[in-house]
Enzyme design. Structure first.
Site, PDB file in Angstrom:
ATOM      1  N   GLU A 260      54.611  -4.696  44.668  1.00  0.00           N
ATOM      2  CA  GLU A 260      53.688  -4.234  43.625  1.00  0.00           C
ATOM      3  C   GLU A 260      54.472  -3.534  42.514  1.00  0.00           C
ATOM      4  O   GLU A 260      55.312  -2.697  42.787  1.00  0.00           O
ATOM      5  CB  GLU A 260      52.660  -3.271  44.252  1.00  0.00           C
ATOM      6  CG  GLU A 260      51.608  -2.802  43.289  1.00  0.00           C
ATOM      7  CD  GLU A 260      50.990  -3.970  42.524  1.00  0.00           C
ATOM      8  OE1 GLU A 260      50.429  -4.877  43.153  1.00  0.00           O
ATOM      9  OE2 GLU A 260      51.086  -3.967  41.281  1.00  0.00           O
TER      10      GLU A 260
ATOM     11  N   LYS B  25      62.244  -6.168  43.832  1.00  0.00           N
ATOM     12  CA  LYS B  25      61.447  -4.944  43.679  1.00  0.00           C
ATOM     13  C   LYS B  25      62.358  -3.716  43.587  1.00  0.00           C
ATOM     14  O   LYS B  25      62.199  -2.868  42.706  1.00  0.00           O
ATOM     15  CB  LYS B  25      60.465  -4.810  44.849  1.00  0.00           C
ATOM     16  CG  LYS B  25      59.701  -3.514  44.881  1.00  0.00           C
ATOM     17  CD  LYS B  25      58.785  -3.330  43.685  1.00  0.00           C
ATOM     18  CE  LYS B  25      58.498  -1.873  43.442  1.00  0.00           C
ATOM     19  NZ  LYS B  25      57.584  -1.619  42.341  1.00  0.00           N
TER      20      LYS B  25
ATOM     21  N   CYS C 205      58.670   6.547  43.914  1.00  0.00           N
ATOM     22  CA  CYS C 205      59.407   5.279  44.024  1.00  0.00           C
ATOM     23  C   CYS C 205      60.865   5.314  43.573  1.00  0.00           C
ATOM     24  O   CYS C 205      61.739   4.868  44.306  1.00  0.00           O
ATOM     25  CB  CYS C 205      58.677   4.192  43.236  1.00  0.00           C
ATOM     26  SG  CYS C 205      57.082   3.786  43.940  1.00  0.00           S
TER      27      CYS C 205
HETATM   28  P1  NAD Z   1      50.685   6.388  50.181  1.00  0.00           P
HETATM   29  O1  NAD Z   1      51.385   7.375  51.019  1.00  0.00           O
HETATM   30  O2  NAD Z   1      49.846   6.836  49.025  1.00  0.00           O
HETATM   31  O3  NAD Z   1      49.732   5.476  51.095  1.00  0.00           O
HETATM   32  C1  NAD Z   1      50.120   4.943  52.318  1.00  0.00           C
HETATM   33  C2  NAD Z   1      48.947   5.052  53.295  1.00  0.00           C
HETATM   34  O4  NAD Z   1      49.259   4.311  54.473  1.00  0.00           O
HETATM   35  C3  NAD Z   1      48.620   6.468  53.755  1.00  0.00           C
HETATM   36  O5  NAD Z   1      47.282   6.787  53.403  1.00  0.00           O
HETATM   37  C4  NAD Z   1      48.826   6.423  55.280  1.00  0.00           C
HETATM   38  O6  NAD Z   1      47.878   7.205  55.980  1.00  0.00           O
HETATM   39  C5  NAD Z   1      48.629   4.961  55.573  1.00  0.00           C
HETATM   40  N1  NAD Z   1      49.247   4.521  56.828  1.00  0.00           N
HETATM   41  C6  NAD Z   1      50.524   4.702  57.250  1.00  0.00           C
HETATM   42  N2  NAD Z   1      50.717   4.109  58.430  1.00  0.00           N
HETATM   43  C7  NAD Z   1      49.539   3.532  58.770  1.00  0.00           C
HETATM   44  C8  NAD Z   1      49.125   2.749  59.879  1.00  0.00           C
HETATM   45  N3  NAD Z   1      49.969   2.449  60.867  1.00  0.00           N
HETATM   46  N4  NAD Z   1      47.851   2.325  59.914  1.00  0.00           N
HETATM   47  C9  NAD Z   1      46.991   2.626  58.902  1.00  0.00           C
HETATM   48  N5  NAD Z   1      47.340   3.352  57.820  1.00  0.00           N
HETATM   49  C10 NAD Z   1      48.604   3.790  57.766  1.00  0.00           C
HETATM   50  O7  NAD Z   1      51.808   5.372  49.658  1.00  0.00           O
HETATM   51  P2  NAD Z   1      51.769   4.464  48.332  1.00  0.00           P
HETATM   52  O8  NAD Z   1      52.195   5.263  47.153  1.00  0.00           O
HETATM   53  O9  NAD Z   1      50.498   3.724  48.287  1.00  0.00           O
HETATM   54  O10 NAD Z   1      52.946   3.464  48.640  1.00  0.00           O
HETATM   55  C11 NAD Z   1      52.827   2.440  49.599  1.00  0.00           C
HETATM   56  C12 NAD Z   1      53.973   1.477  49.439  1.00  0.00           C
HETATM   57  O11 NAD Z   1      53.908   0.865  48.144  1.00  0.00           O
HETATM   58  C13 NAD Z   1      55.352   2.108  49.529  1.00  0.00           C
HETATM   59  O12 NAD Z   1      56.223   1.206  50.165  1.00  0.00           O
HETATM   60  C14 NAD Z   1      55.764   2.269  48.085  1.00  0.00           C
HETATM   61  O13 NAD Z   1      57.142   2.240  47.918  1.00  0.00           O
HETATM   62  C15 NAD Z   1      55.136   1.055  47.440  1.00  0.00           C
HETATM   63  N6  NAD Z   1      54.841   1.187  46.010  1.00  0.00           N
HETATM   64  C16 NAD Z   1      54.290   2.347  45.523  1.00  0.00           C
HETATM   65  C17 NAD Z   1      53.971   2.433  44.172  1.00  0.00           C
HETATM   66  C18 NAD Z   1      53.361   3.676  43.603  1.00  0.00           C
HETATM   67  O14 NAD Z   1      53.243   3.761  42.393  1.00  0.00           O
HETATM   68  N7  NAD Z   1      52.965   4.644  44.394  1.00  0.00           N
HETATM   69  C19 NAD Z   1      54.186   1.350  43.334  1.00  0.00           C
HETATM   70  C20 NAD Z   1      54.728   0.182  43.863  1.00  0.00           C
HETATM   71  C21 NAD Z   1      55.042   0.117  45.208  1.00  0.00           C
HETATM   72  C1  UDX Z   2      57.490   3.101  38.827  1.00  0.00           C
HETATM   73  C2  UDX Z   2      57.647   1.715  38.172  1.00  0.00           C
HETATM   74  O1  UDX Z   2      57.483   1.847  36.751  1.00  0.00           O
HETATM   75  C3  UDX Z   2      56.610   0.751  38.729  1.00  0.00           C
HETATM   76  O2  UDX Z   2      56.837  -0.555  38.201  1.00  0.00           O
HETATM   77  C4  UDX Z   2      56.752   0.709  40.247  1.00  0.00           C
HETATM   78  O3  UDX Z   2      55.781  -0.148  40.799  1.00  0.00           O
HETATM   79  C5  UDX Z   2      56.597   2.101  40.838  1.00  0.00           C
HETATM   80  O4  UDX Z   2      57.580   2.976  40.232  1.00  0.00           O
HETATM   81  P1  UDX Z   2      55.823   5.126  38.520  1.00  0.00           P
HETATM   82  O5  UDX Z   2      56.852   5.875  39.279  1.00  0.00           O
HETATM   83  O6  UDX Z   2      54.413   5.181  38.947  1.00  0.00           O
HETATM   84  O7  UDX Z   2      56.213   3.581  38.455  1.00  0.00           O
HETATM   85  O8  UDX Z   2      55.842   5.624  36.983  1.00  0.00           O
HETATM   86  P2  UDX Z   2      56.853   5.358  35.766  1.00  0.00           P
HETATM   87  O9  UDX Z   2      56.052   5.173  34.556  1.00  0.00           O
HETATM   88  O10 UDX Z   2      57.846   4.319  36.060  1.00  0.00           O
HETATM   89  O11 UDX Z   2      57.587   6.770  35.625  1.00  0.00           O
HETATM   90  C6  UDX Z   2      58.495   7.234  36.597  1.00  0.00           C
HETATM   91  C7  UDX Z   2      59.116   8.543  36.146  1.00  0.00           C
HETATM   92  O12 UDX Z   2      60.003   8.346  35.043  1.00  0.00           O
HETATM   93  C8  UDX Z   2      58.076   9.576  35.667  1.00  0.00           C
HETATM   94  O13 UDX Z   2      58.443  10.853  36.101  1.00  0.00           O
HETATM   95  C9  UDX Z   2      58.185   9.466  34.162  1.00  0.00           C
HETATM   96  O14 UDX Z   2      57.791  10.651  33.512  1.00  0.00           O
HETATM   97  C10 UDX Z   2      59.669   9.211  33.981  1.00  0.00           C
HETATM   98  N1  UDX Z   2      59.995   8.530  32.715  1.00  0.00           N
HETATM   99  C11 UDX Z   2      59.541   7.279  32.482  1.00  0.00           C
HETATM  100  C12 UDX Z   2      60.784   9.182  31.786  1.00  0.00           C
HETATM  101  O15 UDX Z   2      61.201  10.323  31.984  1.00  0.00           O
HETATM  102  N2  UDX Z   2      61.082   8.526  30.613  1.00  0.00           N
HETATM  103  C13 UDX Z   2      60.648   7.270  30.349  1.00  0.00           C
HETATM  104  O16 UDX Z   2      60.978   6.751  29.269  1.00  0.00           O
HETATM  105  C14 UDX Z   2      59.844   6.628  31.316  1.00  0.00           C
END
Ligand code: NAD
Ligand code: UDX
Length: 459
Positions: free
Chosen positions: A162, A217, A273
């Site tokens: 994602e 990713k 991330c």
């Molecule tokens: P999060 O911690 O917000 O959510 C994860 C959820 O999974 C939690 O609510 C937890 O309770 C649940 N969980 C864990 N183990 C479980 C199980 N065995 N059964 C059921 N539920 C379970 O995490 P997130 O930010 O959503 O990230 C999830 C993944 O997506 C990570 O690998 C992260 O790197 C990736 N990712 C995150 C972002 C972002 O912006 N947060 C963007 C792209 C990818």
């Molecule tokens: C990032 C990636 O952008 C996204 O594609 C991936 O799926 C998850 O990780 P996110 O961490 O949610 O997303 O936010 P992002 O907008 O990338 O910002 C990350 C951090 O960098 C923030 O703290 C932001 O304030 C900082 N940032 C971003 C800067 O300081 N300067 C910039 O120009 C851009």
């Protein structure tokens, strides 16, 4: 292969919004998002959409449209797995805090638990989709667990990382630059392509082999974070040479080969991330003995840590080398605007640094709760939770935070900070009234005219 039912394990920042949009755009597919965390699921089911566990602009409208129609949130993981044709794994993959790879490798225990649960419950063939960000070659381990512990049914593994960014998740999901699908089985790949084609133009759906998808990713996040560290490195040079980092960014960003995005100098990047994924990349490179590759990417993190402590040090130095007992108002705690997420937020580390100097930090953030702020500080373990509560106050009103403060520090780029009545604020602050803008969002010239002692990044 036509998908009728989807399950998603993990109702967090990715699972919740992603599945909401998939359900919104595919009204004929039943989408069930499951999580072990009862409170989280209750919040997703809350009638008051202000109580959703994730704050994202536009998310409430998507949930309102699909929830109860073909979008469901539940804690019954087994039932969702049993019924689904396709299962997304969207659980957290944090940096390991123990054992081999501690502090660098991704902790895959939650992923493995999901795989074992899917294997034990599934009584029909399933497509299993890696939505979580995973180290390259994780699909191999998943395949092995599913094959060796399952009930003899077939599993096809796809990687579908994602790319949404928090704060813009819904528009990123509605209008993605690309959707990436890695896999080996064309039928399974086509089934997932079909789901995205409900709203994403075909030319934006890229298909690759599993390993390219998993690695792409990590690499995308590493490249994005690298740009932030690059401009932040230049910000320090600007401060000693009289150049202005925003002007430098504008000048280089006009070069179409460089591009203008992700060149905003800041107090340092945060979020769940960037750091985690780069550390993981570094760990993988080291594990293949690629020392130069690992060192190269590690520098992105080293520079980011430097930027955070440099900002705290600048506050201390400017305030006559002591902040002991001084009230410092933090504007913002989230790692970026338009989110309630604080994971790895620069604010946590800047506060910790100032608290070591016995400053009194007063925090205002429009979306982050006091409990979360104390939890973030307690998690560092630098001092007792009693000490954190003695030194840090959290308020619901920015003017309360700024009243009688020796300094204001902008840690998150929330739009509302620009709209404040800075004349009124100046009147209520201790003099000289310092403003440290860690996001370069305030109008520095204007604040200086009002009599503030104004400091920003890279100028
Ligand atoms: P999060 O911690 O917000 O959510 C994860 C959820 O999974 C939690 O609510 C937890 O309770 C649940 N969980 C864990 N183990 C479980 C199980 N065995 N059964 C059921 N539920 C379970 O995490 P997130 O930010 O959503 O990230 C999830 C993944 O997506 C990570 O690998 C992260 O790197 C990736 N990712 C995150 C972002 C972002 O912006 N947060 C963007 C792209 C990818
Ligand atoms: C990032 C990636 O952008 C996204 O594609 C991936 O799926 C998850 O990780 P996110 O961490 O949610 O997303 O936010 P992002 O907008 O990338 O910002 C990350 C951090 O960098 C923030 O703290 C932001 O304030 C900082 N940032 C971003 C800067 O300081 N300067 C910039 O120009 C851009």
């Amino acid at each position: 292969m036509k998908i009728k039912k989807i399950a998603c394990i993990g109702a967090g920042y990715v699972g919740g919004p992603t599945m909401s949009v998939i359900a919104q755009k595919n009204p004929n597919i039943q989408v069930t998002v499951v999580d072990l965390n009862q409170a989280r699921i209750d919040a997703w089911n809350d009638n008051n959409l202000d109580n959703l566990p994730v704050y994202e602009p536009g998310l409430d409208a998507v949930v309102a449209e699909a929830r109860g129609r073909n979008l469901f949130f539940s804690t019954d993981v087994n039932k969702a797995i049993d019924e689904a044709d396709m299962i997304f794994i969207s659980v957290n993959t944090p940096t390991k805090t123990y054992g081999k790879g501690k502090g660098q490798a991704a902790d895959l225990k939650y992923i493995e638990l999901c795989a074992r649960q899917i294997a034990s419950v599934a009584k029909s063939d399933k497509i299993v989709v890696e939505k979580s960000t995973l180290p390259v070659r994780t699909a191999e381990a998943l395949k092995s667990i599913l094959k060796n512990t399952g009930n003899g049914v077939n599993f096809h593994i796809l990687s579908n990382p994602e790319f949404l960014a928090e704060g813009t998740a819904i528009s990123d999901l509605h209008n993605p630059d690309r959707v990436l699908i890695g896999g080996e089985d064309t039928e399974a790949i086509d089934a997932l392509v079909d789901i995205y084609e409900a709203w994403v133009p075909k030319e934006r759906i890229l298909t690759t082999n599993l390993w390219s998808s998993e690695l792409a990713k990590l690499v995308a996040n590493a490249f994005l974070a690298q740009r932030v560290s690059s401009i932040n490195a230049i910000s320090e040079l600007c401060e000693v040479t009289g150049a202005n980092v925003d002007e430098v960014a504008r000048a280089i960003g006009r070069d179409s080969r460089i591009g203008s995005k992700f060149l905003k100098a800041s107090v340092g990047f945060g979020g769940s991330c960037f750091q985690k994924d780069i550390l993981n990349l570094v760990y993988i490179a080291r594990s293949y003995n690629l020392k130069e590759v690992a060192d190269y990417w590690e520098q992105v993190i080293i520079l980011n840590d430097h930027q955070k402590s440099r900002f705290a040090e600048k506050i201390i130095q400017t305030m006559y080398n002591t902040v002991n007992g001084k009230k410092i108002a933090f504007l913002g705690w989230a790692f970026k605007k338009d989110t309630n997420d604080t994971r790895e937020s620069a604010a946590i580390y800047v506060a910790d640094h100032l608290l070591e100097e016995e400053a009194n930090v007063v925090v205002y953030d429009p979306k982050v709760s006091a409990e979360q702020i104390y939890r973030d500080l307690d998690y560092l373990g630098t001092r007792t939770s009693g000490e954190n509560r003695r030194l840090v106050t959290v308020v619901n009103n920015p003017y309360d935070a700024l009243k009688e403060a020796h300094a204001a520090a902008v840690l998150t780029e929330w739009d509302e900070f620009r709209e404040y009545d800075w004349v009124e604020i100046k009147r209520g602050m201790k003099k000289p009234a310092f403003v440290f803008d860690g996001r370069n969002v305030l109008d520095g010239n204007q604040l200086e005219k009002l009599g503030f002692d104004f400091k920003s990044i890279g100028r």
